[in-house]
Design a protein around this motif. Structure first.
Motif, PDB file in Angstrom:
ATOM      1  N   LEU A 177       0.670  -1.357  -0.146  1.00 11.89           N
ATOM      2  CA  LEU A 177      -0.200   0.146   0.467  1.00 11.89           C
ATOM      3  C   LEU A 177       1.175   1.029   0.063  1.00 11.89           C
ATOM      4  CD1 LEU A 177      -2.888  -0.908   2.648  1.00 11.89           C
ATOM      5  CD2 LEU A 177      -3.179  -0.577   0.205  1.00 11.89           C
ATOM      6  N   ASN A 178       2.645   1.321  -0.108  1.00  8.79           N
ATOM      7  CA  ASN A 178       2.945   2.199  -0.573  1.00  8.79           C
ATOM      8  C   ASN A 178       3.012   3.644   1.091  1.00  8.79           C
ATOM      9  OD1 ASN A 178       4.121   1.679  -2.790  1.00  8.79           O
ATOM     10  ND2 ASN A 178       2.347   2.451  -3.375  1.00  8.79           N
ATOM     11  N   PHE A 179       2.353   2.585   2.251  1.00  9.25           N
ATOM     12  CA  PHE A 179       2.683   3.238   3.846  1.00  9.25           C
ATOM     13  C   PHE A 179       4.418   3.823   3.630  1.00  9.25           C
ATOM     14  CE2 PHE A 179      -2.110   1.867   4.685  1.00  9.25           C
ATOM     15  CZ  PHE A 179      -2.627   2.220   4.042  1.00  9.25           C
ATOM     16  N   SER A 180       4.499   4.796   4.985  1.00  5.45           N
ATOM     17  CA  SER A 180       5.404   4.213   5.322  1.00  5.45           C
ATOM     18  C   SER A 180       5.720   3.935   5.925  1.00  5.45           C
ATOM     19  CB  SER A 180       5.494   6.757   5.582  1.00  5.45           C
ATOM     20  OG  SER A 180       4.723   6.476   6.879  1.00  5.45           O
ATOM     21  N   ASN A 181       7.947   3.454   5.932  1.00  6.81           N
ATOM     22  CA  ASN A 181       8.501   3.119   6.605  1.00  6.81           C
ATOM     23  C   ASN A 181       7.493   1.193   7.008  1.00  6.81           C
ATOM     24  OD1 ASN A 181       9.865   5.010   7.368  1.00  6.81           O
ATOM     25  ND2 ASN A 181       8.696   5.566   8.831  1.00  6.81           N
ATOM     26  N   TRP A 317     -15.605  -1.866  -6.015  1.00  4.94           N
ATOM     27  CA  TRP A 317     -14.973  -1.613  -5.134  1.00  4.94           C
ATOM     28  C   TRP A 317     -13.825  -1.631  -5.859  1.00  4.94           C
ATOM     29  CZ3 TRP A 317     -14.403  -6.213  -0.554  1.00  4.94           C
ATOM     30  CH2 TRP A 317     -15.328  -6.122   0.090  1.00  4.94           C
ATOM     31  N   ARG A 318     -12.356  -1.233  -5.436  1.00  4.62           N
ATOM     32  CA  ARG A 318     -11.264  -1.274  -6.717  1.00  4.62           C
ATOM     33  C   ARG A 318     -10.398  -1.777  -6.548  1.00  4.62           C
ATOM     34  NH1 ARG A 318      -6.906   2.415  -5.989  1.00  4.62           N
ATOM     35  NH2 ARG A 318      -6.860   3.906  -4.286  1.00  4.62           N
ATOM     36  N   ILE A 319      -9.255  -2.354  -6.747  1.00  5.52           N
ATOM     37  CA  ILE A 319      -8.366  -3.147  -6.448  1.00  5.52           C
ATOM     38  C   ILE A 319      -7.213  -2.183  -6.332  1.00  5.52           C
ATOM     39  CG2 ILE A 319      -6.330  -4.583  -7.276  1.00  5.52           C
ATOM     40  CD1 ILE A 319      -8.266  -6.364  -9.386  1.00  5.52           C
ATOM     41  N   ALA A 320      -6.643  -1.444  -5.099  1.00  4.37           N
ATOM     42  CA  ALA A 320      -5.977  -0.999  -4.459  1.00  4.37           C
ATOM     43  C   ALA A 320      -4.200  -1.431  -5.082  1.00  4.37           C
ATOM     44  CB  ALA A 320      -5.783  -0.513  -2.835  1.00  4.37           C
ATOM     45  N   ASN A 324       1.523 -11.236  -5.687  1.00  7.85           N
ATOM     46  CA  ASN A 324       2.149 -12.749  -5.565  1.00  7.85           C
ATOM     47  C   ASN A 324       0.121 -13.249  -5.323  1.00  7.85           C
ATOM     48  OD1 ASN A 324       4.194 -11.724  -6.176  1.00  7.85           O
ATOM     49  ND2 ASN A 324       4.500 -11.911  -4.084  1.00  7.85           N
ATOM     50  N   GLN A 325      -0.005 -13.558  -4.022  1.00  4.43           N
ATOM     51  CA  GLN A 325      -0.912 -14.445  -3.645  1.00  4.43           C
ATOM     52  C   GLN A 325      -1.990 -13.146  -2.948  1.00  4.43           C
ATOM     53  OE1 GLN A 325       0.670 -17.628  -0.892  1.00  4.43           O
ATOM     54  NE2 GLN A 325       2.139 -17.923  -2.513  1.00  4.43           N
ATOM     55  N   THR A 326      -1.776 -11.552  -2.855  1.00  4.61           N
ATOM     56  CA  THR A 326      -2.567 -11.061  -2.045  1.00  4.61           C
ATOM     57  C   THR A 326      -3.416  -9.922  -2.644  1.00  4.61           C
ATOM     58  OG1 THR A 326      -1.566 -11.569  -0.141  1.00  4.61           O
ATOM     59  CG2 THR A 326      -2.327  -9.669  -0.124  1.00  4.61           C
ATOM     60  N   VAL A 327      -4.524  -9.899  -2.651  1.00  2.00           N
ATOM     61  CA  VAL A 327      -4.742  -9.014  -2.990  1.00  2.00           C
ATOM     62  C   VAL A 327      -5.960  -7.794  -1.962  1.00  2.00           C
ATOM     63  CG1 VAL A 327      -6.680 -10.095  -4.122  1.00  2.00           C
ATOM     64  CG2 VAL A 327      -6.717  -7.675  -5.272  1.00  2.00           C
ATOM     65  N   GLN A 330      -9.892  -2.018  -2.387  1.00  5.11           N
ATOM     66  CA  GLN A 330     -10.877  -0.384  -1.493  1.00  5.11           C
ATOM     67  C   GLN A 330     -11.984  -0.242  -1.883  1.00  5.11           C
ATOM     68  OE1 GLN A 330      -7.751   3.297  -2.042  1.00  5.11           O
ATOM     69  NE2 GLN A 330      -8.760   3.648  -0.060  1.00  5.11           N
ATOM     70  N   LYS A 331     -12.477   0.154  -0.617  1.00  4.74           N
ATOM     71  CA  LYS A 331     -14.514   0.514  -1.298  1.00  4.74           C
ATOM     72  C   LYS A 331     -14.628   2.311  -1.389  1.00  4.74           C
ATOM     73  CE  LYS A 331     -18.058   1.147   2.519  1.00  4.74           C
ATOM     74  NZ  LYS A 331     -18.317   1.017   4.027  1.00  4.74           N
ATOM     75  N   PRO A 332     -15.077   2.524  -1.856  1.00  2.00           N
ATOM     76  CA  PRO A 332     -15.276   3.743  -2.182  1.00  2.00           C
ATOM     77  C   PRO A 332     -15.265   4.606  -1.065  1.00  2.00           C
ATOM     78  CG  PRO A 332     -17.061   2.175  -2.997  1.00  2.00           C
ATOM     79  CD  PRO A 332     -16.666   2.252  -2.601  1.00  2.00           C
ATOM     80  N   LEU A 333     -14.872   6.004  -1.705  1.00  2.00           N
ATOM     81  CA  LEU A 333     -15.244   7.317  -0.429  1.00  2.00           C
ATOM     82  C   LEU A 333     -16.246   7.437  -0.459  1.00  2.00           C
ATOM     83  CD1 LEU A 333     -11.942   8.936  -0.896  1.00  2.00           C
ATOM     84  CD2 LEU A 333     -12.320   7.835   0.949  1.00  2.00           C
ATOM     85  N   SER A 334     -17.835   7.938  -1.522  1.00  5.43           N
ATOM     86  CA  SER A 334     -18.612   8.624  -1.711  1.00  5.43           C
ATOM     87  C   SER A 334     -20.029   6.841  -2.460  1.00  5.43           C
ATOM     88  CB  SER A 334     -18.776   9.593  -2.236  1.00  5.43           C
ATOM     89  OG  SER A 334     -18.565   8.980  -4.031  1.00  5.43           O
ATOM     90  N   ASN A 335     -21.354   7.988  -2.250  1.00  2.92           N
ATOM     91  CA  ASN A 335     -21.313   7.238  -3.256  1.00  2.92           C
ATOM     92  C   ASN A 335     -21.624   7.365  -4.857  1.00  2.92           C
ATOM     93  OD1 ASN A 335     -23.026   6.854  -0.858  1.00  2.92           O
ATOM     94  ND2 ASN A 335     -24.322   8.160  -0.399  1.00  2.92           N
ATOM     95  N   ASP A 336     -21.054   8.032  -5.103  1.00  7.79           N
ATOM     96  CA  ASP A 336     -21.027   8.961  -6.684  1.00  7.79           C
ATOM     97  C   ASP A 336     -21.052   6.874  -7.542  1.00  7.79           C
ATOM     98  OD1 ASP A 336     -20.232  10.971  -6.376  1.00  7.79           O
ATOM     99  OD2 ASP A 336     -18.845  11.146  -6.481  1.00  7.79           O
ATOM    100  N   CYS A 337     -20.074   5.990  -7.616  1.00  6.40           N
ATOM    101  CA  CYS A 337     -19.950   4.404  -8.231  1.00  6.40           C
ATOM    102  C   CYS A 337     -20.926   4.002  -8.160  1.00  6.40           C
ATOM    103  CB  CYS A 337     -18.474   4.297  -8.155  1.00  6.40           C
ATOM    104  SG  CYS A 337     -19.062   2.216  -8.469  1.00  6.40           S
ATOM    105  N   TYR A 338     -21.761   4.241  -6.674  1.00  8.42           N
ATOM    106  CA  TYR A 338     -23.746   3.821  -6.380  1.00  8.42           C
ATOM    107  C   TYR A 338     -24.078   4.279  -7.388  1.00  8.42           C
ATOM    108  CZ  TYR A 338     -20.569   1.908  -2.537  1.00  8.42           C
ATOM    109  OH  TYR A 338     -20.225   1.841  -1.316  1.00  8.42           O
ATOM    110  N   PHE A 339     -24.867   5.133  -7.806  1.00  7.09           N
ATOM    111  CA  PHE A 339     -25.739   6.048  -8.675  1.00  7.09           C
ATOM    112  C   PHE A 339     -25.267   6.418 -10.041  1.00  7.09           C
ATOM    113  CE2 PHE A 339     -26.142   9.015  -3.439  1.00  7.09           C
ATOM    114  CZ  PHE A 339     -26.832   7.960  -4.081  1.00  7.09           C
TER     115      PHE A 339
END
Length: 546
Positions: A177-181, A317-320, A324-327, A330-339
């Motif tokens: 996820l490219n989180f620091s450290n 949901w989108r693939i963040a 390898n063996q892990t996906v 990520q859940k959306p931030l708003s209702n835009d995609c739903y609508f």
């Protein structure tokens, strides 16, 4: 002695025995009723009865109650005449008996019981007294879950998917996820995690050092005692299952959900289990999925992966990241995609009158929990990073009409041990006051009261909704401190037994643990009692200890 073919007399006796047994089973089947989804309660009971009995009592079937009470559980189960659908995991859900069929007794420690090893040493080792031939020690010995050494069981930190240690696996997720450290808490932005099918909870145990608190969930399944081991280690855990009912957590309680080969069919019933994860995830929350389907090794894995990918895409949901063996989705931030979805796209949005925070025997529905207008406009949770989040009034205060000044002043101070339960958590102030102590707190909120658990989880705490007229979903002797504020008087108002509550508190309290009672007196002000539970042994346990 050689094994030859049976002679004629042996064949005749064998056929006669089979015929008699078949007649007996037919009689029982007719007597107890027809099948339900391919299996009746009677058929299920013959194979998995002891697990269910221990599940609704919250007990350890191998050592806590003994053979006589196992028989009593079986009798109670048959009398309840439950017809459960195994394909929906109903047999792992709570099924409380009627009051007249409940046990009214103290549960003694098992033979050889010792006061638990103290934290932080307990993260890596516990006493072997709870070890049974059916525990994960045997079945998971090749996956580095746990190793028996003398009178202790050691936990190297491995798991089904991370043989080389949970710490390395956690750093790998943060790196993806490219989180620091390579720290998963992302500078305090990721605080609460839900680990489903958690094993012995090493994933959650190793996250604690990163200021991340995890609710580890697993049923009393074929690998018995997993949750019991987790709690014995001092790691937050809950005995439960993704079955037919909503999880006992408010909506948007967690920033990350995790499944590492958790043996869950996420495609079943139109994706209803994934939709339940979606309900408890915060805006922008993640689902880390480590499983063979994620890298499609064979035709069946590829089929599951394609169907699962299509389902989560329809859920917006989108693939963040996938590696390898892990996906990680990520859940959306708003209702835009739903609508923006085409009309008739499945799964549908939940009804406008559906309360996403209604839990406690509320059935799951195959629908998407969309955001309120307020949350949609926020485009995120709006929460401060941890630990500032604990004392910063969250945006949800506006929804609940609770003034910020009340939230800030509802903090108290106390000292305690390791596993703590606040039996009536209110706003979570008891847990907040213990934040600087090396403890974790299970915040319990009544299922028929104000939905205040939302504030606890929003503040970076964990908890559960529960009715104290019933047993809590945990094993015996799993908490060091119980804080009971007006709990006795509350259940008496419901017409429930105060004696049953005291017996339940004794069941879940560890020997040498404490209980704080703060309750109203018949006449006068509130009274506060602090009691300590003694280590008492039955004559059998005492002899074994000698």
């Amino acid at each position: 002695m050689s094994r030859g073919r049976p002679d004629g007399a042996q064949k005749k006796r064998l056929l006669t025995t089979v015929f008699v047994v078949a007649l007996f089973l037919v009689f029982l089947y007719v007597y107890h009723g027809s099948k339900n989804t391919g299996e009746s309660a009677l058929e299920y009971g013959s194979r998995s009865l002891r697990k269910l009995g221990s599940s609704y009592l919250g007990g350890d079937e191998d050592s806590d109650l003994g053979g006589k009470q196992d028989e009593a559980k079986q009798k109670s189960y048959y009398q309840m005449r439950l017809k459960l659908d195994l394909s929906l995991m109903e047999h792992y859900e709570r099924h409380c008996p009627l009051p007249e069929r409940r046990f009214n007794c103290l549960i003694p420690p098992p033979p050889g019981y010792k006061i638990p090893i103290k934290w932080p040493s307990s993260r890596d080792e516990v006493w072997k007294a709870k070890y049974t031939p059916h525990s994960p020690c045997h079945e998971k010995s090749d996956q580095n879950w746990m190793v028996v050494k003398g009178d202790r069981i050691h936990f190297p930190g491995g798991g089904t998917h991370f043989h080389y240690g949970a710490d390395k696996y956690i750093a790998h997720l943060a790196n993806m996820l490219n989180f620091s450290n390579n720290v998963l808490n992302n500078e305090g932005r990721l605080r609460t995690v839900f680990d489903v099918g958690c094993g012995v909870a090493s994933f959650g145990g190793y996250l604690l050092s990163s200021n991340i608190i995890t609710m580890s969930l697993a049923p009393n399944d074929v690998h018995q005692n997993q949750i019991q081991f987790a709690l014995e280690r001092g790691i937050p855990a809950y005995l439960g299952v993704l079955g037919t009912k909503r999880l006992p957590y408010p909506s948007r309680s967690f920033e990350l959900a995790h499944c590492s080969r958790c043996r869950i069919d996420w495609l079943q019933r139109d994706g209803i289990l994934l939709l339940e994860l979606d309900r408890v995830l915060r805006p922008g929350g993640y689902f880390a999925y480590s499983s063979p389907e994620a890298y499609a090794q064979d035709e069946e894995d590829l089929r599951i992966w394609k169907e699962m990918s299509a389902l989560v895409e329809r859920m917006c949901w989108r693939i963040a990241v996938k590696k390898n063996q892990t996906v990680i989705w990520q859940k959306p931030l708003s209702n835009d995609c739903y609508f923006e979805r085409e009309h008739g796209t499945q799964p549908p949005l939940c009804r406008s009158d559906d309360d996403p925070d209604a839990v406690g025997s509320v059935l799951m529905e195959p629908c998407i929990t969309h955001y309120s207008d307020h949350d949609h406009q926020m485009k995120g949770s709006g929460l401060a990073p941890w630990p500032a989040r604990l004392i910063t009034p969250p945006p949800r205060l506006l929804i609940l009409a609770i003034r910020a000044i009340c939230f800030e002043k509802d903090l108290i101070s106390s000292d305690t041990i390791r596993n703590v339960m606040d039996m009536k958590a209110n706003l979570g102030s008891f847990a907040a006051a213990l934040n600087d102590k090396d403890v974790w707190v299970m915040n319990v909120v009544a299922d028929d009261g104000p939905k205040r658990l939302r504030l606890s989880t929003t503040g970076g705490l964990i908890g559960s909704v529960h009715n104290w007229c019933e047993a809590f979903s945990t094993y015996p002797r799993t908490y060091d401190l119980l804080h009971a504020w007006n709990v006795l008087s509350d259940i008496e108002k419901k017409g429930c037994s105060g004696e049953d509550l005291l017996l339940e508190m004794d069941r879940i309290l560890r020997p040498a643990g404490f209980a704080i009672f703060r309750d109203r007196q018949p006449v006068g002000d509130e009274a506060v009692f602090i009691i300590q539970k003694k280590l008492w042994l039955t004559s059998e346990s005492f002899r074994d200890a000698e």
